[in-house]
Design an enzyme around this catalytic site. Structure first.
Site, short mmCIF file in Angstrom:
data_model
loop_
_atom_site.label_atom_id
_atom_site.label_comp_id
_atom_site.label_asym_id
_atom_site.label_seq_id
_atom_site.Cartn_x
_atom_site.Cartn_y
_atom_site.Cartn_z
N GLU B 286 28.98 42.23 38.21
CA GLU B 286 27.90 41.27 38.02
C GLU B 286 26.57 42.01 37.87
O GLU B 286 25.73 41.63 37.04
CB GLU B 286 27.86 40.31 39.21
CG GLU B 286 27.32 38.95 38.89
CD GLU B 286 27.58 37.96 40.02
OE1 GLU B 286 28.62 37.29 39.99
OE2 GLU B 286 26.75 37.87 40.94
N GLU B 289 26.28 43.45 34.51
CA GLU B 289 26.00 42.38 33.54
C GLU B 289 24.52 41.98 33.61
O GLU B 289 23.87 41.78 32.59
CB GLU B 289 26.89 41.19 33.84
CG GLU B 289 27.01 40.21 32.69
CD GLU B 289 27.84 38.98 33.06
OE1 GLU B 289 28.55 39.02 34.08
OE2 GLU B 289 27.74 37.99 32.32
N CYS B 312 30.20 33.35 42.05
CA CYS B 312 31.18 33.65 43.11
C CYS B 312 31.74 32.39 43.74
O CYS B 312 32.79 32.42 44.34
CB CYS B 312 30.53 34.45 44.22
SG CYS B 312 29.78 35.92 43.62
N SER B 332 27.09 34.32 35.14
CA SER B 332 27.79 35.58 34.94
C SER B 332 29.25 35.28 34.65
O SER B 332 29.81 34.32 35.16
CB SER B 332 27.67 36.40 36.22
OG SER B 332 28.66 37.38 36.26
N LYS B 371 38.35 27.00 46.94
CA LYS B 371 39.15 28.18 46.60
C LYS B 371 40.61 27.81 46.37
O LYS B 371 41.33 28.47 45.64
CB LYS B 371 39.07 29.22 47.73
CG LYS B 371 37.72 29.86 47.89
CD LYS B 371 37.47 30.96 46.88
CE LYS B 371 36.11 31.60 47.07
NZ LYS B 371 35.65 32.32 45.88
N GLU B 374 40.59 26.80 42.94
CA GLU B 374 40.30 27.93 42.05
C GLU B 374 41.56 28.77 41.81
O GLU B 374 41.86 29.14 40.67
CB GLU B 374 39.20 28.81 42.67
CG GLU B 374 38.75 29.92 41.73
CD GLU B 374 37.80 30.91 42.39
OE1 GLU B 374 38.00 31.24 43.56
OE2 GLU B 374 36.87 31.36 41.70
N GLU B 379 43.85 29.84 34.10
CA GLU B 379 43.38 31.12 33.55
C GLU B 379 43.50 32.27 34.55
O GLU B 379 43.35 33.42 34.19
CB GLU B 379 41.94 31.00 33.04
CG GLU B 379 40.88 30.70 34.09
CD GLU B 379 40.58 29.21 34.24
OE1 GLU B 379 41.49 28.41 33.98
OE2 GLU B 379 39.45 28.87 34.61
N CYS B 516 28.65 30.37 52.38
CA CYS B 516 30.07 30.28 52.78
C CYS B 516 30.23 29.99 54.27
O CYS B 516 31.20 29.37 54.68
CB CYS B 516 30.80 31.57 52.46
SG CYS B 516 30.61 32.07 50.76
#
Lengths: 159, 592
Positions: B286, B289, B312, B332, B371, B374, B379, B516
């Site tokens: 990141e 980037e 994230c 990102s 999560k 996710e 993908e 978090c």
């Protein structure tokens, strides 16, 4: 009067918005308890519960609907207490409104055995030979009142 | 400030005008019971629909009882909080609520932490009259990848709605139907899966009953652990170590990193690794980037989108995929640390220990419920084999440890396994709001300026305000950083970006208030922000204890690039560590 109170409650249960607990659930429970009393399943202490629930719903509900919905129950219990007592103690409905508590009975003196009532009964609850006194089986009777309407000799009465 | 004087239970008190009776009573040490009420002071948000009517009191001269959570103090008020009338009303209302609630407490996932159960206990309810003929309101159960809705247990406190609509501005939940049939759910009574829900889990975190709970993945993990053909690898997110102890009666903010590692090893995981390693890796990707986009932007390249947004947080990714799907090129492309870890574990590490990726099971311990969704995204799998197989929350891990008869309090501290367990302080602070961008700045500064960073702690990026900004001096180049936690705050920054008014170079977003550490899968904090602050402090303590505190100095990250990935942003990195975004509105089918 009990079934009248139940009728009013039906309206408030339907109209409750569901925001506050006493109106959303309380009115429902009030309606259910009145239903029990109408069916002859009420006990004497249920009358105290009915009154307590009504007062709490009035006291705690958020808006005017819940604050007034138990009023019919309270005023009828005050002014027609004997009717409520008849329901729970004697399992009788003096007004003849509560179907569970009433009976259609054939008066042997008036019955001529025309069989009209037996023919109109939708559940075949009435038995008896032609020209003999007929009998209504209370276990089967659904209290629809068809025999009562049909009888030309005033032989059927409501108890 | 204008004040009012009143009497509560014969005690006089003077409070600022506008104070509720509930708060005034609290100042006097009178704890009036509440059920639907929820106070999130740091967010300046209160949930007080006045719906449960448990907090009612008697006010002299008032016809009916007053709900204290939403009644303001008036001059000369005389309040009684425990008269027979009040106690009877409170009890009867509680009986009403319980009469429409399932009685399966023994097997309810919320048992023991249920606020309704606590209240029934506190009010001493021993029977519910009329239960035998009481009709119960019922609704179909809804299971999504992360969250289970069991509306039979909903008591209409509306806290989830407040979190979803006012705090997170996601707008997935609202009340529908009327009267006895009233319930809370997505529009058109859709399942959560077909709504704008981001799975942030804040509704689960505030639900007083078992109406909203997480999907339990512990049985699958147990099955994998007992399968001799599988190598089970576990990764633990930074926020877990700062909160897990609370489930075992430790003070909020107790760090249990070593004990947690020991417990995971005792549970039978073959390799106990750390998501912090992947967090360091995230910074490399990141950060690279960011610098690439920034230098192109400074050179006048119009295609370089500034600001760059962090990616994230999966709740946040779900949010912008739904509400800002026209801005898919702004965040990102780096995967989240959880997914980076999975990708590296099932490629680099599997190769290193000589096993097939199909024989490896990667489990993640996360504070987060999003999560779970996710790791199930298409993908993030290769030929149907997901990079991360199961994600379990901090709470689930705690029950797992208890079930396995492990006395975590008396375990000796153990270290993470190598190499994917080695991390720097920068990886640790990912758990706090502002942490990701602070970690990125530590690395970006040194790479951008070529100088050594003397002051490691960017305290200007820390704090608990919902939206924060700071300008960092990168040796003459000002870098403007924006930070938002809570999706409602993120929306404010995002709207500026959309309208071209944003002045930021980089923006960090975390979906949950506090980052978090305040996620939906953490031990329940019941809106107490002191617990969140204690966890944040613990994370910063862990950072300070680390010998290395900059991601690019992690020797195992350097080795990973040397042996496997090449350099940050290389083709292999892009293949394994970067992702692309979708328009989630397309994925949401209207279920007929």
């Amino acid at each position: 009067m009990v079934s009248m109170a139940k009728f009013f409650l039906e309206f408030t249960v339907e109209e409750s918005c569901g925001k506050c607990a006493p109106c959303r659930i309380g009115n429902k429970r009030l309606h259910e308890l009145l239903g029990q009393i109408c069916e002859g399943k009420g006990k004497l202490e249920d009358l105290d519960r009915l009154k307590n629930m009504s007062l709490v719903i009035k006291d705690t509900s958020l808006c005017g609907l819940g604050q007034t919905s138990p009023n019919p129950v309270l005023s009828m219990m005050e002014n027609f207490r004997e009717e409520y007592l008849a329901h729970v103690n004697d399992k009788k409905c003096p007004a003849g409104q509560c179907k569970s508590l009433m009976k259609y009975i054939i008066n042997a003196e008036n019955c001529v055995g025309c069989t009209a009532c037996a023919r109109v009964c939708p559940v075949n609850a009435i038995t008896g030979e032609r020209k003999e006194v007929h009998l209504i089986n209370q276990e089967i009777c659904i209290k629809c009142g068809a025999c009562f309407e049909k009888c030309k000799f005033d032989a059927i009465y409501i108890s | 400030m204008e004040t009012v004087k009143l009497t509560i239970d014969n005690k006089e008190i003077e409070v600022p005008r506008g104070t509720t009776i509930l708060k005034a009573a609290k100042e006097l040490g009178i704890e009036i019971p509440t059920l639907c009420y929820m106070d999130l002071h740091d967010l300046n948000i209160e949930n007080k629909p006045g719906g449960c009517r448990i907090c009612v009191v008697e006010v002299q001269g008032r016809r009916n009882l007053a709900p204290t959570c939403s009644t303001k103090c008036e001059p000369g008020m005389v309040v009684k909080t425990h008269t027979a009338r009040v106690l009877n009303a409170r009890r009867t209302v509680m009986e009403f609520i319980l009469s429409d609630h399932p009685k399966d407490c023994l097997i309810c996932p919320k048992s023991g932490t249920c606020e309704l159960q606590d209240m029934a206990h506190r009010l001493g309810i021993r029977e519910i009259p009329g239960q035998e003929f009481a009709e119960m309101s019922t609704y179909r159960k809804d299971t999504s990848p992360s969250i289970i809705r069991d509306l039979d247990k909903c008591i209409m406190c509306r806290r989830c709605e407040t979190m979803c609509n006012d705090v997170q501005t996601v707008g997935a939940l609202s009340a529908f139907n009327r009267g006895f049939q009233a319930a809370v759910g997505p529009a058109f009574e859709q399942n959560l899966e077909y709504s704008s829900c981001t799975y942030c889990g804040q509704c689960v975190a505030v639900c007083p009953t078992g109406a909203l709970t997480e999907v339990n993945h512990v049985p699958q993990v147990l099955k994998a652990l007992n399968d001799p053909t599988k190598t089970v690898v576990v990764q633990t997110a930074p926020a877990v170590r700062a909160a897990l102890g609370e489930e075992f009666g430790m003070e909020p903010g107790t760090l249990v990193t070593g004990k947690m590692t020991a417990a995971l090893r005792a549970l039978g995981f073959d390799y106990v690794f750390d998501t912090d390693f992947a967090a360091d890796l995230t910074i490399m990707e990141e950060g690279t980037e960011l610098l690439d986009r920034l230098s192109r932007h400074l050179k006048g390249d119009k295609t370089a989108r500034i600001p760059i947004l962090t990616s994230c947080c999966p709740g946040w990714v779900n949010f912008f995929e739904y509400y800002y799907s026209d801005m898919k090129d702004v965040p990102s492309t780096a995967k989240s640390p959880q997914q980076m870890f999975g990708a590296i574990a099932k490629s680099y590490f599997a190769e290193k220990i000589g096993i097939n990726r199909k024989d490896m099971v990667v489990v993640s311990i996360m504070p987060c419920l999003a999560k779970k969704y996710e790791c199930q995204r298409d993908e993030f799998s290769v030929d149907g084999n997901p990079d991360v197989d199961f994600s379990i929350s901090t709470r689930e891990l705690a029950t797992f440890i208890k079930q396995a008869n492990i006395d975590i309090r008396n375990l000796h501290d153990e270290e993470f396994d190598s190499p994917l367990g080695e991390s720097t302080g920068a990886g640790v602070i990912f758990g706090n709001t502002g942490g990701v961008i602070e970690a990125a700045c530590r690395t970006a500064y040194e790479i951008f300026t070529g100088k050594k960073l003397e002051r490691l702690e960017f305290t200007e990026l820390r704090g608990m305000e919902g939206v924060r900004s700071a300008t960092l001096d990168f040796d003459g180049t000002p870098i403007k950083i924006g930070i938002a936690h809570g999706l409602g705050n993120a929306r404010k920054l995002l709207d500026d970006v959309k309208n071209g008014k944003s002045e930021f170079t980089a923006i960090e977003v975390m979906a949950c208030p506090g980052g978090c550490i305040g996620c939906g899968g953490q031990p329940l904090h019941h809106g107490n922000s002191d617990i969140i602050k204690a966890r944040a402090a613990a994370i910063y303590t862990e950072d300070r204890k680390k010998p290395l505190r900059k991601s690019h100095e992690n020797p195992f990250i350097i080795k990973l690039y040397e042996e496997f990935l090449g350099k940050p942003g290389s083709e292999k990195s892009h293949h394994l560590l970067h992702t692309h975004y979708f328009d989630r509105k397309d994925k949401i089918l209207v279920k007929k």
